[in-house]
Design a protein around this motif. Structure first.
Motif, short mmCIF file in Angstrom:
data_model
loop_
_atom_site.label_atom_id
_atom_site.label_comp_id
_atom_site.label_asym_id
_atom_site.label_seq_id
_atom_site.Cartn_x
_atom_site.Cartn_y
_atom_site.Cartn_z
N THR A 810 49.79 56.46 82.97
CA THR A 810 49.82 57.51 83.79
C THR A 810 48.19 58.23 84.14
N GLU A 1079 55.53 51.85 89.83
CA GLU A 1079 54.69 53.73 89.99
C GLU A 1079 54.64 52.82 91.15
N ASN A 1081 53.74 54.98 93.37
CA ASN A 1081 52.13 55.59 94.22
C ASN A 1081 50.99 56.20 93.26
N GLN A 1082 51.09 54.92 92.62
CA GLN A 1082 50.34 55.31 91.26
C GLN A 1082 49.34 53.63 90.94
N GLU A 1096 47.00 58.94 90.91
CA GLU A 1096 48.75 59.55 91.15
C GLU A 1096 47.89 60.74 92.24
#
Length: 1137
Positions: A810, A1079, A1081-1082, A1096
Motif C-alpha cells: 500500500t 489492486e 489502481n496501485q 495510489e
C-alpha cells in the motif's frame, strides 16, 4: 421523518405483505420512498406495464434528478417506443416520441433526430445498430439488466434496495408485548382476559373476589389469528415462545441425545408469564437436564450468550412471537429448471460443481483427473483450466510424495467459492487443498497449497469465525481442521471415530459453528474452540451424509445413503435435533451415494435413477422428475445457481448439462445475443441545463454512458440502443461483473501536486545509488522486488498491523527492507566482459514466490526467496541472457531471450536447452505466453514481434511494429498479454499499441503527444487488464483505458518527486513500472536515482481518472484550466482506421 417513524413504515410493509395486501404494499413503498422493491419493478417491466413502472419510480426519483435517473427513464421510454414501432402502431409511437422522449432532446438533439428517423422505416431493424433487436421479451430482459445496474449505482437508491431483516410478524409481536404490559398493570388481572379492541388500552374489570392468577396459556393453544379481530377469540395474546424459537445450535446442544430435555423444554413452553414463588430459583438458575452436556468448561463472550440461549426459560416474559407465516409466494412447476439449455463436454469425469455466488452463469468444475475449469455458461465457453500439479512437492510429506508416485491419479473431491466469490477452494483425494484467487474474467492465480490431511481431503468450505475468512477441511484422518488464508492451522476438531465425509459451516445469531458427518453416520457440531463436539447424533442410513441449509438459513436438510443402498432425504428440527420430515420417492436400493441440493427456500433436488427428482420442501411426496433428455449417470451430481433458475447436472459422457427455467433461459439468451447497443458516432459531452433541478455536469451524446459511476457500484450502463459495438470486433462478450468498474471518464485528470495522490518512497539503503532496472511485485501482493543496475536484488515487504490490516502493499504505509538472518544479498553473476551498468538485466518470479531467477550480463541465477541462497546457475555467456519467462504450465520450462537474438527453451530440471528459436535481428527484449492460443510472442530491440507455436516451436508469423515516419527500427520493445489471453500490449519508446495476437493484427495505437511527448520508458497492464500504466523519460506517468488507449490521467513528476528531484540534472524518471497483482489502481515505479515509489489514488477517489466538470470544452482541474484530452493524434487515428 424520524428513524422510528421510518422503522414503523417497514413494520407496516411487513404486515401488509404477510396479510397479502399486495397493492397496498407497493403503494406504501412508492409513497414513502423508503424501500425500492426491485422484484416488483422487474415484474412490471417484463409485463410491459410502463405507466405503473414510471409511477413506481416516481416515488424515488425524477427524470432530471441526476444522470443515472435520466438514463433509467430514457431506457424505459426508448423500449416503449421501439415496441410501438414493432407493433406498427405509428400513432402510439409518435405520441411516445412527442410526449415522453421529447424531454431528452434538450440534452441531445442529434440523438432525438436519429430516434425520430426510425419512424420512416418499415422495420426499425433496417437501422444497422438495431439489426440485432430480438423479440419483445428478450429486449425487455436486456433492458432490465441495464436498469438494475443503473439503479444500484444511483445514489438516490442507496440504502433503499434491501429490506431490513425482521423477525416474522414483528408488528404483531410488539402489539402482543404491549398487551402483556397493559395486562400486568391491571389492578385486577383476570386469568383469561377478553381483548376486543386495540383502539383503547386494555384493562380488566374489577373481580368479585380475590386477585386472579397471571395468564397461563400454552403456546400451542394460541394459533396465529387470521386478522387482529381474532385476537380476542383465542385468549389475550400468545405467551412467550420457548426453545422452538431459540438458536438452532443451542437447541441441538441443550437436547443432545435426551428425550427428557425435550420434555423439559415443552414444560417450560407452557409455563405462565409471571412465575410462582417455587419457580423463582428455576428462573435464576435453570436445572440442567440429566443427559444434557456440561457447558461449564468453555466460557467466552459468545459461548456465554449461547449458554443463556440454551436455558429453557432464559428469555424475558414479554418476548412474544407469532409462529412464522407460511410462504407468501405462489410456486409452480414452471419455477423448476427442467429445460435443457446446453450441454458441455468437460473431457473427464466431473466430480464437483459450484456456481459463483454472485455471477450466476459462472460455473466452477472439478474433475476426476484433478483439473479445475471455469465455464461461462452464458457464452458456452471454457474460460480457464488448471490441470493438477503440486506447487511445492519438496515441502510435502514423504507419505504424499510416495502416494503420488505409486498410487492412482489425484482426483478432486470438492470445489467451492468463498462467499464473496474472490477465492476458490479445491480439495483433492490425496492430502492437499489448493486455494486460488479468482481474477475476473478468466484468470486463477495460485494462492496457497496446504497439505491438510493424511489421506484424502473429503470436503472443503469457507467460513468467517471471528470475522476473518478461513478455510475448513475434513479428511480420511477423522479430523476437521480450520486454516487461515496463509496456510496456518487455527483449530483441529477431534472426536469422530471414522473418516469425516462432509462439513457444513453455518452461523445463527452471531454464533459460528460447523456441522460434520462421518462415514459411521455420526453428526457432530463444533464451535471454533478446542473443547470438542457439542452435538452427537446419528444420521439416517448411518453412512455417507451431506447437510445443507436453505437459502435463508432457516431450515436444515440432509441427504445420505446407507451401505445397503437405502437413501434418505430429510429435514431436521434444529431445536430438538430430531428429524422433522422424511421425503419419499427414492428407489429401494442405490449403488452409490445420492447427491442433492436446495434452492429458493422452496425446492429440493436429488439425482437418482438417471434422473433429477424434485420436492417441495413442505411436502414429503416427490413433486416431479426429469431425465434431462437422457445421458445422465445413475446417480448424477447436481448444483443450482444462487437464483435457482439454472441447474448443472453431470452426464455419462464426461460432461454436464445446464437445465433452466423460463427466467434462466431468458438470461442465457440475453447473455449471448446482447441485442441493440450503440448508435454510431459518439458526440462530445456537453453541459446539461435543467431548470429548477440539480445541474448535471455532462452526459454522453446518446445519454448512454454514466461518466462517473460510484466505485462501489457494479453498474456500467450500456450504450444507447444496445447493439454490437463495431469498434470491438475482436472482443468476445464479457462477464457482466467484469464490466463492473469500467465507467470511462472521457476527460483528462491531471495529478500535479503531492496531495492529489498517495505515494510512499522506498529508499535504496546506504549503498551507493544504482538505477532500478527491473521491478516486480510478489504474486501474493505483499512485497516488491527490485533489481538494480549493480546486479543486486532487494526485497521490501509490508507487515500486517493496525495501519495495514490486509498486510498487502500500500502507498499508505512504508514497507520494511527484508533480508534473511544470514545477511546474504541476492547478487547476480557479472561477466568479466560486461559492465553490470551496461548489461541488459532480466528477472522472473515463480508463481508461488518461492524463488526468483535473474541475470545481469552473466550467468542466470536461481535464488531461494527465503534464504537468498543461489540454488543453481546456468546459461553462462556469451551470449548473455536478456529476458526470462516461466512457462505458464510448467515452472521447470523457461523461455530465455538472448543477446544474440535467439530464444532458448530451457528445462531447468534436466539442465538442457530443448530448442533454439531464431527470428529476431537484435537482442530479445520481451516474451509473453498465451495458454488460450498455445503461442509465445517475442519482441526484440529490432522493433519486431515474432509469434511461435508452443507445441512445435515453429514460427507462425513475424510483424514489424509500425513506427512514426523517419524513425529507424530500433529500441526495446516489450510485450504483455491481457487477461483474455488474446489482446497483446506492445510498448516501444515511440508508442503503446494493442494487438490481436490470434490474428497478428494491431487494433489500437497511441503515440506520445501533447503533455506526454517524451519517449516511453516502460508500460504495463493493471492486474485486471482494464488500465495501462506508461512511464515517460521526462518523469510523467500516463494512465490509459486499456480498451481504447484513451488517456484517463496524467501524473506529473511533481506529484511524486521532491522539488530537488524534479529539477535535478540529469533528470530523474521511471525506468520501469510494475502493477500490483490484486489492486488495479496501485502501481510502483523504479527510478534512475535508485528509489522506488508506490503510487495510489486518494482513498476518497479510489481510482485514476475521475471525470472533471467540463465547460465549453475546457476542463477545470484543481484551479487549472486545461483542454480536454484526446487519446490519439491524427496519425494514430489514421492507423486505427
Amino acid at each position: 421523518m424520524s428513524s422510528l417513524s421510518r422503522e414503523l413504515v417497514f413494520l407496516i410493509l411487513q404486515f401488509l405483505e404477510e396479510e397479502k395486501f399486495k397493492e397496498s404494499v407497493h403503494k406504501l413503498e412508492q409513497e414513502s420512498g423508503f424501500f425500492f422493491n426491485i422484484k416488483y419493478f422487474e415484474e412490471k417491466a417484463l409485463a410491459g406495464e410502463w405507466d405503473e413502472v414510471e409511477r413506481y419510480l416516481s416515488g424515488f426519483t425524477k427524470v432530471d434528478d441526476n444522470r443515472y435517473s435520466m438514463k433509467i427513464f430514457f431506457e424505459i421510454r426508448k423500449q416503449k417506443y421501439l415496441e410501438a414501432l414493432d407493433r406498427h402502431d405509428r400513432a402510439r409511437a409518435v405520441e411516445i416520441l412527442v410526449k415522453d422522449l421529447k424531454v431528452f432532446s434538450t440534452f441531445n438533439e442529434e440523438l432525438y433526430k436519429e430516434i425520430t428517423q426510425l419512424l420512416t422505416l418499415d422495420n426499425f431493424r433496417e437501422n444497422e445498430q438495431l439489426s440485432k433487436y430480438g423479440d419483445t421479451k428478450s429486449a425487455r430482459s436486456i433492458m432490465l439488466l441495464e436498469l438494475k445496474k443503473l439503479i444500484e449505482a444511483n445514489p438516490l437508491f442507496r440504502d433503499k434496495l434491501v429490506f431490513p431483516t425482521l423477525k416474522a410478524s414483528r408488528l404483531r409481536t410488539l402489539i402482543n408485548q404491549s398487551l402483556n404490559w397493559q395486562h400486568q398493570l391491571c389492578k385486577n388481572p383476570r386469568p383469561n382476559p377478553d381483548i376486543k379492541t386495540l383502539f383503547t388500552d386494555h384493562t380488566c374489570a374489577a373481580p368479585n373476589g380475590a386477585r386472579a392468577p397471571s395468564v397461563s396459556v400454552p403456546l400451542a393453544a394460541v394459533p396465529k389469528p387470521a386478522t387482529y379481530a381474532a385476537l380476542g377469540a383465542h385468549g389475550p395474546f400468545p405467551p412467550a415462545a420457548a426453545a422452538a424459537n431459540s438458536n438452532a445450535l443451542a437447541g441441538w446442544m441443550a437436547n443432545a441425545a435426551a428425550s427428557s430435555s425435550v420434555q423439559s423444554a415443552a414444560v417450560v413452553a407452557a409455563s405462565p408469564i409471571s412465575f410462582p414463588s417455587n419457580q423463582a430459583s428455576l428462573v435464576k438458575r435453570p436445572r440442567t437436564p440429566p443427559n444434557a452436556l456440561n457447558m461449564a468448561d468453555y466460557q467466552n463472550a459468545e459461548s456465554e450468550q449461547l449458554v443463556k440461549r440454551m436455558r429453557p426459560i432464559a428469555h424475558q416474559p414479554d418476548e412474544v412471537t407469532y409462529p412464522a407465516p407460511g410462504s407468501q409466494v405462489a410456486w409452480s412447476l414452471d419455477d423448476l429448471p427442467r429445460t435443457v439449455a446446453c450441454a458441455m463436454n468437460q473431457g473427464s469425469n466431473v466430480t464437483s460443481m459450484e456456481f459463483h455466488p454472485s455471477h450466476h452463469t459462472l460455473l466452477l468444475v472439478g474433475t476426476g483427473n484433478g483439473e479445475i475449469t471455469l465455464w461461462e455458461i452464458g457464452l458456452r465457453e471454457r474460460l480457464v483450466s488448471k490441470p493438477f500439479k503440486t506447487w511445492e512437492i519438496a515441502s510435502c510429506s514423504a507419505q504424499f510424495q510416495a502416494s503420488i508416485v505409486k498410487d492412482s491419479p489425484v482426483s478432486i473431491t470438492r470445489v467451492t467459492w468463498s462467499p464473496d466469490g474472490n477465492l476458490i477452494g479445491v480439495a483433492f483425494s490425496k492430502h492437499l487443498i489448493h486455494l486460488h484467487a479468482y481474477q475476473a474474467p478468466n484468470d486463477l492465480c495460485e494462492l496457497r497449497e496446504i497439505e491438510a490431511h493424511m489421506g484424502g481431503v473429503n470436503d472443503i468450505a469457507f467460513s468467517y469465525p471471528n470475522k476473518h475468512l478461513c478455510v475448513v477441511t475434513c479428511g480420511d484422518d477423522k479430523l476437521i481442521k480450520v486454516w487461515d488464508l496463509n496456510g496456518q492451522k487455527l483449530y483441529t476438531f477431534e472426536g469422530h471415530e471414522a473418516p469425516v465425509y462432509s462439513i457444513r459451516p453455518h452461523y445463527k445469531e452471531n454464533i459460528q459453528f460447523v456441522f460434520s458427518t462421518a462415514l459411521d453416520g455420526k453428526i457432530k457440531a463444533w464451535l471454533y474452540d478446542n473443547n470438542g463436539s457439542r452435538v452427537d447424533y446419528d444420521a439416517p442410513g448411518h453412512w455417507c451424509t451431506t447437510m445443507l441449509y436453505s437459502s435463508d438459513g432457516s431450515r436444515l436438510f440432509s441427504c445420505g445413503t446407507s451401505k445397503d443402498g437405502d437413501s434418505f432425504l430429510v429435514e431436521w428440527n434444529e431445536s430438538e435435533g430430531a428429524i422433522k420430515r422424511t421425503y419419499s420417492g427414492f428407489r429401494k436400493k442405490s449403488t452409490g451415494v445420492v447427491q442433492f441440493d436446495t434452492t429458493q427456500n422452496h425446492f429440493l433436488a436429488a439425482g437418482e435413477e438417471n434422473q433429477i427428482k424434485f420436492w417441495d420442501v413442505d411436502n414429503v411426496a416427490m413433486l416431479t422428475s426429469t431425465d434431462a433428455e437422457g445421458g445422465l449417470p445413475n446417480l448424477p451430481r447436481l448444483r443450482f445457481n444462487k437464483e435457482g433458475n439454472l441447474l448443472a447436472v453431470t452426464t455419462v459422457d464426461n460432461g454436464f448439462k445446464i437445465l433452466a427455467n423460463a427466467e434462466g433461459l431468458r438470461s442465457l439468451r440475453a447473455f449471448v445475443s446482447r441485442p441493440f447497443e450503440a448508435l454510431k458516432g459518439q458526440i462530445e459531452a456537453f453541459p446539461i441545463k435543467v431548470s429548477a433541478a440539480p445541474v448535471v455536469a455532462s452526459i454522453s451524446p446518446s445519454i448512454s454512458r454514466v461518466d462517473r459511476v460510484d466505485r462501489s457500484s457494479p453498474a456500467k450502463p450500456s450504450p444507447i440502443l444496445n447493439g454490437a459495438d463495431p469498434s470491438r470486433n475482436i472482443e468476445k462478450p464479457r462477464i457482466l461483473e467484469d464490466l463492473a468498474d469500467k465507467a470511462k471518464p472521457w476527460e483528462l485528470s491531471e495529478i500535479v501536486d503531492p496531495p492529489q495522490c498517495r505515494v510512499v518512497t522506498i529508499p535504496e539503503g546506504t549503498d551507493a545509488p544504482s538505477r532500478v532496472t527491473r521491478l516486480l511485485y510478489t504474486n501474493s501482493g505483499v512485497g516488491l522486488l527490485a533489481l538494480g543496475s549493480n546486479a543486486i536484488q532487494r526485497l521490501w515487504k509490508w507487515s500486517r498491523n493496525e495501519q495495514n490490516p490486509s498486510g498487502k502493499a500500500t502507498a499508505s504505509v512504508a514497507p520494511q527492507h527484508w533480508q534473511p538472518n544470514s545477511g546474504l544479498l541476492m547478487t547476480n553473476d557479472v561477466s568479466d566482459s560486461n559492465n553490470s551498468e551496461e548489461a541488459v538485466p532480466c528477472i522472473a518470479l515463480s508463481k508461488n514466490d518461492s524463488y526468483v531467477m535473474s541475470a545481469c550480463g552473466g550467468k542466470v541465477s536461481l535464488f531461494n526467496m527465503m534464504t537468498f541462497k543461489v540454488m543453481t546457475t546456468f546459461m553462462p555467456p556469451p551470449p548473455a541472457s536478456t529476458y526470462l519467462a516461466f512457462h505458464p504450465q510448467d515452472n521447470n520450462i523457461i523461455a530465455i531471450g538472448m543477446e544474440d537474438s535467439t530464444i532458448h527453451i530451457y528445462n531447468v530440471r534436466v539442465d538442457e536447452v530443448k530448442t533454439k528459436l531464431n527470428g529476431h535481428q537484435k537482442h530479445v527484449t520481451g516474451l509473453a505466453f498465451s495458454n488460450n492460443h498455445n503461442i509465445l510472442v517475442s519482441s526484440g530491440a529490432d522493433a519486431q514481434l515474432c509469434i511461435w507455436n508452443t507445441d512445435s516451436w515453429e514460427k507462425k508469423k513475424s510483424i514489424a511494429i509500425q513506427l512514426p515516419a523517419g524513425r529507424t527500427p530500433v529500441g526495446d520493445t516489450r510485450v504483455q498479454f491481457n487477461l483474455d489471453q488474446t489482446r497483446l500490449l506492445v510498448a516501444h519508446e515511440s508508442q503503446v499499441a494493442i494487438y490481436d495476437a490470434s490474428k497478428a493484427e494491431r487494433i489500437r495505437q497511441w503515440v506520445p503527444q501533447g503533455s506526454l511527448a517524451a519517449p516511453i520508458s516502460y508500460a504495463t497492464y493493471s492486474c485486471n487488464s482494464q488500465l495501462v500504466y506508461a512511464a515517460f523519460c521526462d518523469g510523467n506517468i500516463g494512465v490509459f483505458d486499456a480498451d481504447n488507449l484513451r488517456l484517463r490521467c496524467r501524473i506529473a513528476p511533481s506529484a511524486y518527486l521532491s522539488p530537488a528531484a524534479v529539477n535535478s540534472n540529469p533528470a530523474i524518471y521511471p525506468l520501469v513500472i510494475a502493477a500490483h497483482p490484486q489492486e488495479p489502481n496501485q502501481f510502483a515505479v523504479g527510478l534512475t536515482d535508485g528509489t522506488v515509489k508506490v503510487i495510489e489514488p486518494l482513498e476518497s477517489e479510489g481510482k485514476w481518472g475521475a471525470t472533471m466538470p467540463a465547460e465549453n470544452g475546457v476542463v477545470v482541474q484543481n484551479g487549472r484550466a486545461t483542454a480536454s484530452s484526446t487519446t490519439s493524434n491524427s496519425a494514430a487515428d489514421q492507423l486505427q482506421r
